[in-house]
Enzyme design. Structure first.
Site, PDB file in Angstrom:
ATOM      1  N   LEU A 179      53.545  33.775  86.534  1.00  0.00           N
ATOM      2  CA  LEU A 179      52.203  34.375  87.586  1.00  0.00           C
ATOM      3  C   LEU A 179      51.274  33.146  87.028  1.00  0.00           C
ATOM      4  O   LEU A 179      50.780  33.760  85.954  1.00  0.00           O
ATOM      5  CB  LEU A 179      51.647  35.864  87.938  1.00  0.00           C
ATOM      6  CG  LEU A 179      50.408  35.541  88.453  1.00  0.00           C
ATOM      7  CD1 LEU A 179      50.958  35.381  90.066  1.00  0.00           C
ATOM      8  CD2 LEU A 179      50.344  37.575  88.690  1.00  0.00           C
ATOM      9  N   SER A 180      51.641  32.033  88.139  1.00  0.00           N
ATOM     10  CA  SER A 180      49.628  30.927  86.964  1.00  0.00           C
ATOM     11  C   SER A 180      48.467  32.335  86.976  1.00  0.00           C
ATOM     12  O   SER A 180      48.200  33.205  86.975  1.00  0.00           O
ATOM     13  CB  SER A 180      49.518  30.200  88.107  1.00  0.00           C
ATOM     14  OG  SER A 180      50.662  29.441  88.444  1.00  0.00           O
ATOM     15  N   ARG A 181      48.045  31.510  85.691  1.00  0.00           N
ATOM     16  CA  ARG A 181      46.908  32.419  85.636  1.00  0.00           C
ATOM     17  C   ARG A 181      45.706  32.342  86.808  1.00  0.00           C
ATOM     18  O   ARG A 181      45.613  31.566  87.988  1.00  0.00           O
ATOM     19  CB  ARG A 181      46.118  32.136  84.547  1.00  0.00           C
ATOM     20  CG  ARG A 181      45.616  30.070  84.134  1.00  0.00           C
ATOM     21  CD  ARG A 181      45.557  29.709  82.768  1.00  0.00           C
ATOM     22  NE  ARG A 181      44.930  28.122  82.873  1.00  0.00           N
ATOM     23  CZ  ARG A 181      43.648  27.655  82.789  1.00  0.00           C
ATOM     24  NH1 ARG A 181      42.663  28.219  82.724  1.00  0.00           N
ATOM     25  NH2 ARG A 181      43.329  26.266  82.772  1.00  0.00           N
TER      26      ARG A 181
END
Ligand code: SAH
Length: 225
Positions: free
Chosen positions: A73-75
């Site tokens: 999950l991207s920042r």
């Protein structure tokens, strides 16, 4: 895979509290995110519910998080930036996301767009994302278990397309699924990847290279695990 959904967790205790989420929003502002609609959506969505419980205390930090099956999950900054770029300050109608993963970005999109389609090729991720979005009663999101490399022609055209996995080169066929004035935010490249904005304008496409990023690769075919 843990997927505990109880009231205490949802209401937020300790590291997953509203205050923690507000700090994330303040940090996004410092990092240059200006779109208040995007910031409001990210304040609304409980990011900690989209990761395993063991990871929940880090959910609002400025880090990407593992969501199993070698995916991440991207920042928060990247999620916010892609949606800000997609909106360009204007309301969004129909949006496509390729790579549902945890479902978090789709949940944020659900707050800023009328209709969201999100595609996932890994079955357990698809199932979990669909359940999580249902639990949050986000009824304007449709989650599909498909190889999204070629988009979703039957639901096209889209006002916005987000690719959550990196294509080695700019995918040509996808852009035909953009509505007139439609916009696509996508990471392109292998070792070195850049976030691009692709804008459809009368009869042509404009490409803008934005910033360096790190995404998992776009893969083809469906996977059971
Ligand atoms: N947006 C996600 C993060 C996605 S990580 C979130 O909010 O959690 C990238 C995701 O893209 C992974 O789940 C991966 O399985 C998926 N993916 C990669 N190639 C794909 C393809 N061809 N079709 C659909 N999904 C794909």
């Amino acid at each position: 895979m843990a997927s505990v959904m109880n009231g205490a967790r949802h209401n937020g205790i300790g590291m997953t509290s509203q205050r923690t989420r507000l700090r994330m929003i303040e940090r996004l502002r410092e990092q240059g995110i200006k779109d208040e609609t995007v910031l409001a959506a990210m304040l609304e969505v409980p990011r900690h519910l989209f990761v395993d419980e063991a990871m929940a205390s880090r959910a609002y930090d400025d880090v990407s998080l593992p969501i199993n099956f070698e995916q991440t999950l991207s920042r928060p900054y990247i999620v916010a930036r892609m949606i800000e770029v997609l909106r360009a300050g204007k309301p969004l109608g129909r949006v496509l996301e390729i790579g549902a993963g945890s479902g978090y970005q789709a949940a944020v999109l659900a707050h800023v767009a009328q209709e969201v389609y999100t595609l996932e090729r890994i079955k357990p991720l698809f199932e979990r994302a669909r359940q999580q979005l249902r639990d949050l009663k986000l009824r304007n999101v449709s989650v599909r278990y498909v190889d999204g490399s070629d988009g979703l022609p039957e639901a096209a055209p889209f006002d916005g397309i987000i690719m959550a996995a990196a294509a080695p080169v700019m995918p040509e066929s996808l852009r035909e699924q953009l509505a007139p004035e439609g916009r696509m935010a996508l990471p392109v490249g292998k070792q070195e990847q850049w976030l691009y904005l692709l804008e459809r304008e009368a009869g042509s496409f404009r490409e803008t290279r934005l910033e360096q990023v790190k995404f998992v690769p776009l893969l083809s075919g469906k996977a059971l695990n």
